[in-house]
Structures are given as structure tokens and as C-alpha cells.
Scaffold this motif. Structure first.
Motif, short mmCIF file in Angstrom:
data_model
loop_
_atom_site.label_atom_id
_atom_site.label_comp_id
_atom_site.label_asym_id
_atom_site.label_seq_id
_atom_site.Cartn_x
_atom_site.Cartn_y
_atom_site.Cartn_z
N SER A 85 -7.49 -45.18 -2.11
CA SER A 85 -6.91 -45.88 -0.90
C SER A 85 -5.73 -47.04 -1.53
O SER A 85 -6.07 -47.70 -2.19
CB SER A 85 -7.90 -46.66 -0.06
N ARG A 86 -4.60 -47.00 -0.68
CA ARG A 86 -3.68 -47.83 -1.09
C ARG A 86 -3.76 -49.13 -0.35
O ARG A 86 -3.87 -49.10 0.91
CB ARG A 86 -2.10 -47.40 -1.10
N ILE A 87 -4.01 -50.40 -1.12
CA ILE A 87 -4.17 -51.63 -0.29
C ILE A 87 -2.94 -51.93 0.55
O ILE A 87 -1.58 -51.79 -0.15
CB ILE A 87 -4.64 -52.73 -1.21
N ALA A 88 -2.86 -52.42 1.56
CA ALA A 88 -1.81 -52.75 2.40
C ALA A 88 -0.89 -54.01 1.73
O ALA A 88 -1.44 -54.78 1.02
CB ALA A 88 -2.26 -53.28 3.86
N PRO A 89 0.38 -53.80 1.97
CA PRO A 89 1.27 -54.80 1.35
C PRO A 89 0.89 -56.13 1.73
O PRO A 89 1.34 -57.12 0.93
CB PRO A 89 2.49 -54.31 2.02
N ARG A 90 0.34 -56.54 3.24
CA ARG A 90 -0.02 -57.80 3.32
C ARG A 90 -1.25 -58.54 2.50
O ARG A 90 -1.15 -59.65 2.26
CB ARG A 90 -0.38 -58.06 4.92
N ILE A 91 -1.55 -57.55 1.68
CA ILE A 91 -2.83 -57.95 0.85
C ILE A 91 -2.44 -57.93 -0.58
O ILE A 91 -2.47 -58.91 -1.64
CB ILE A 91 -4.12 -57.28 0.91
N SER A 92 -1.64 -56.85 -0.81
CA SER A 92 -1.05 -56.70 -2.34
C SER A 92 0.50 -56.30 -2.25
O SER A 92 0.85 -55.19 -1.76
CB SER A 92 -1.66 -56.02 -3.18
N PRO A 93 1.58 -57.11 -2.42
CA PRO A 93 2.81 -56.93 -2.34
C PRO A 93 3.35 -55.72 -2.95
O PRO A 93 4.28 -54.82 -2.72
CB PRO A 93 3.62 -58.20 -2.58
N THR A 94 2.64 -55.52 -4.12
CA THR A 94 2.97 -54.55 -5.31
C THR A 94 1.99 -53.30 -4.88
O THR A 94 0.91 -53.62 -4.42
CB THR A 94 2.96 -54.89 -6.56
N GLU A 95 2.49 -51.97 -5.28
CA GLU A 95 1.77 -50.93 -4.96
C GLU A 95 0.30 -50.99 -5.99
O GLU A 95 0.39 -51.03 -7.10
CB GLU A 95 2.39 -49.69 -5.36
N VAL A 96 -0.81 -50.98 -5.23
CA VAL A 96 -2.00 -50.88 -5.98
C VAL A 96 -3.16 -50.28 -5.00
O VAL A 96 -3.21 -50.23 -3.94
CB VAL A 96 -2.60 -52.29 -6.30
N TRP A 97 -4.00 -49.18 -6.16
CA TRP A 97 -4.72 -48.36 -5.19
C TRP A 97 -6.23 -49.04 -5.62
O TRP A 97 -6.53 -49.75 -6.70
CB TRP A 97 -4.67 -46.95 -5.61
N THR A 98 -7.21 -48.64 -4.78
CA THR A 98 -8.57 -48.82 -5.02
C THR A 98 -9.56 -47.69 -4.58
O THR A 98 -9.02 -46.82 -3.78
CB THR A 98 -8.92 -50.08 -4.34
#
Length: 286
Positions: free
Chosen positions: A21-34
Motif C-alpha cells: 500500500s502506498r502511504i498518502a502524501p499528507r503523511i509522506s510527501p515522497t513516494e513510499v510503500w508499506t
């Protein structure tokens, strides 16, 4: 406290994928998955919380294992509700799986912590090509498919130049192939008793087991009927057996691992006209 799932598909190192799942930009401005998953609500069973979170983040219905791994981490200086807190994260990690015919993932929740869900090649994630949070990378570096060892007992029942075989149903990994009647030995059950029970369940007759013919084994990575990828090791204890006079085998179970029962000519097996599992040839050779 949160619950997360490692969900994979594919059998080889080259094709195996993991659901992220890709974390929303409001939580992580850069692309990151979990991993799919999230917070456990007060009084909520972690496994039920995980099924709920996976459905919200990926649109998929998942089945969750009983085994867990736990990762714990201090998180000083985290922003929560407009204030800075000294947090402690306990992450409960399960293996989970989805049906082999499951649709492609898609995000269901609106304005949540996830903005995308997708399958990514496991090798790419491990190599850092797909950006993931640090603890997910640590988890995947150690992760291996679920290991299952199964002991089963089988019967070789002969009638003239034919042997009694059962055909594996579409619920199994080797659907359409023929094997010996028999199946898994239950905990505490004698192998000969397992043969009698399994032959009755599959073929509707009670056999009389005789001497031990051979012990055969097989190891492979495959997909279980549930959709779970397993590193499987099967140990097969094979007995000679006979049937009472005048009794004819028949398909006795419905919706199980067997969809046909028949006497198969040995010549057809030897010539390769019938697809059989290795345990059949090993038993006949022995």
C-alpha cells in the motif's frame, strides 16, 4: 498497536510479487510503500482488524494465518493530533493470502492513509527499486514462504493388471492428475488407520492394509487451494491393501480433493497415457 500482512503471489524468485500500500502524501510527501494493515482498535482482535484494514486499503478479502511476528520500535518526536509525542509502535505481522482468482487491488477508503495498492516484484522491493519504509524492508529481507510438512498414508490396491487410483480435483495443486487413494495422517493417528479412513472417505469402501511397500517424499513450492503459497514437503507412507470380495469402489466425497475413482490399467501408466503423481510410479516400482 497495529497489524500488518505479508501477502505474496507467484512461485519463483523471478515472478514472486508482494502486495503493498502506498502511504498518502499528507503523511509522506515522497513516494513510499508499506504492508497493508493498520491500527488495532480498542477491544478488537488483531486478525479481525487486519482483515478490515486489507479490505479498506486493497479491496481484497484476505485469509490470515495464526502465526505472528512482532516488531517494536520507539518513535520519539512523532506528530500526532497537532502535538509532538514520544510514541512506541508495536507492529504485529501476519502472513496472509488472497484467492488465486482475486481481482487486482484498489483502494476503497476515502481520504485515508493509503492512496494506492499494487503488486510489486519482491526482488525489486528487496533491491530497493521500490521505496518502502525501513521496517518493511527488514521484514522482507528475512521473509520466506510458509513451510508445511505433511505426512500421508496411501494404499496400493491391485485387481489383475489394474490399480485403484483417485483423480485430484480442481481444489488441488495437481488438478486432473491421478494418485493413490489415501491422505493426511492426523495427529496421533496410526498410518494404517489413516489408510483405512482415507480410502473409505474417497472410495466408499473399507480396505484391509497389508505390508509397507515404500516411503516416498516430494518437495516443491506451490499454491494451496486457499491461495496460500507454501514451501511444501510431503512424506508418503505406502501400504499394500486389499478390498473385500464383491465390493466396487465409487466416488464417496463431494467437493473435496478427489473428483473421480477408477481402476487404471498398469500399461496406460507405463506408457504415459495417464498423468499420475510420482508417488504412484514409486509405489509400483517398489
Amino acid at each position: 498497536m497495529a497489524a500488518y500482512a505479508v501477502i505474496t503471489r507467484g512461485l519463483s524468485e523471478q515472478t514472486q510479487e508482494v502486495l503493498l500500500s502506498r502511504i498518502a502524501p499528507r503523511i509522506s510527501p515522497t513516494e513510499v510503500w508499506t504492508f497493508p494493515g493498520g491500527g488495532v482498535e480498542h477491544g478488537e482482535d488483531p486478525r479481525e482488524a487486519l482483515v478490515r484494514e486489507i479490505a479498506e486499503e486493497t479491496g481484497l478479502q484476505a485469509m490470515v494465518s495464526d502465526e505472528v511476528r512482532v516488531r517494536s520500535a520507539a518513535m520519539p518526536g512523532v506528530e500526532r493530533g497537532g502535538r509532538t509525542v514520544d510514541a512506541h509502535a508495536i507492529r504485529i505481522i501476519y502472513d496472509a493470502w488472497v484467492a488465486t482468482d482475486a481481482p487486482e487491488p484498489h483502494v476503497v477508503e476515502v481520504d485515508g492513509s493509503t492512496v494506492d495498492a499494487a503488486w510489486h516484484r519482491l526482488a525489486d522491493v528487496r533491491a530497493g527499486v521500490v521505496p518502502v519504509v525501513a521496517w518493511v524492508a527488514d521484514e522482507l529481507a528475512e521473509w520466506r514462504p510458509f513451510r508445511l510438512q505433511r505426512v500421508a498414508a496411501y494404499a496400493v490396491v491391485r485387481r489383475g493388471d489394474a490399480v485403484l487410483l483417485t483423480r485430484l480435483s480442481s481444489r488441488t495443486h495437481h488438478a486432473g492428475a491421478w494418485t493413490l487413494p489415501g491422505g493426511g495422517v492426523e495427529h496421533g493417528e496410526a498410518p494404517r488407520a489413516a489408510v483405512v479412513r482415507e480410502v473409505a472417505e474417497e472410495c466408499g469402501v473399507e480396505c484391509l492394509p497389508g505390508g509397507l511397500i515404500t516411503v516416498h517424499d516430494v518437495a516443491f513450492t506451490g499454491v494451496a487451494p486457499s491461495g496460500r503459497t507454501e514451501d511444501f514437503h510431503g512424506i508418503h507412507v505406502v501400504f499394500a491393501a486389499t478390498l473385500p470380495e464383491g465390493v466396487e469402489p465409487r466416488l464417496a466425497e463431494a467437493g473435496g480433493s478427489t473428483d473421480a475413482v477408477a481402476w487404471i490399467d498398469l500399461a496406460d501408466i507405463a506408457a504415459g497415457r495417464i498423468e499420475v503423481l510420482d508417488v504412484v510410479r514409486a509405489a509400483l516400482d517398489a
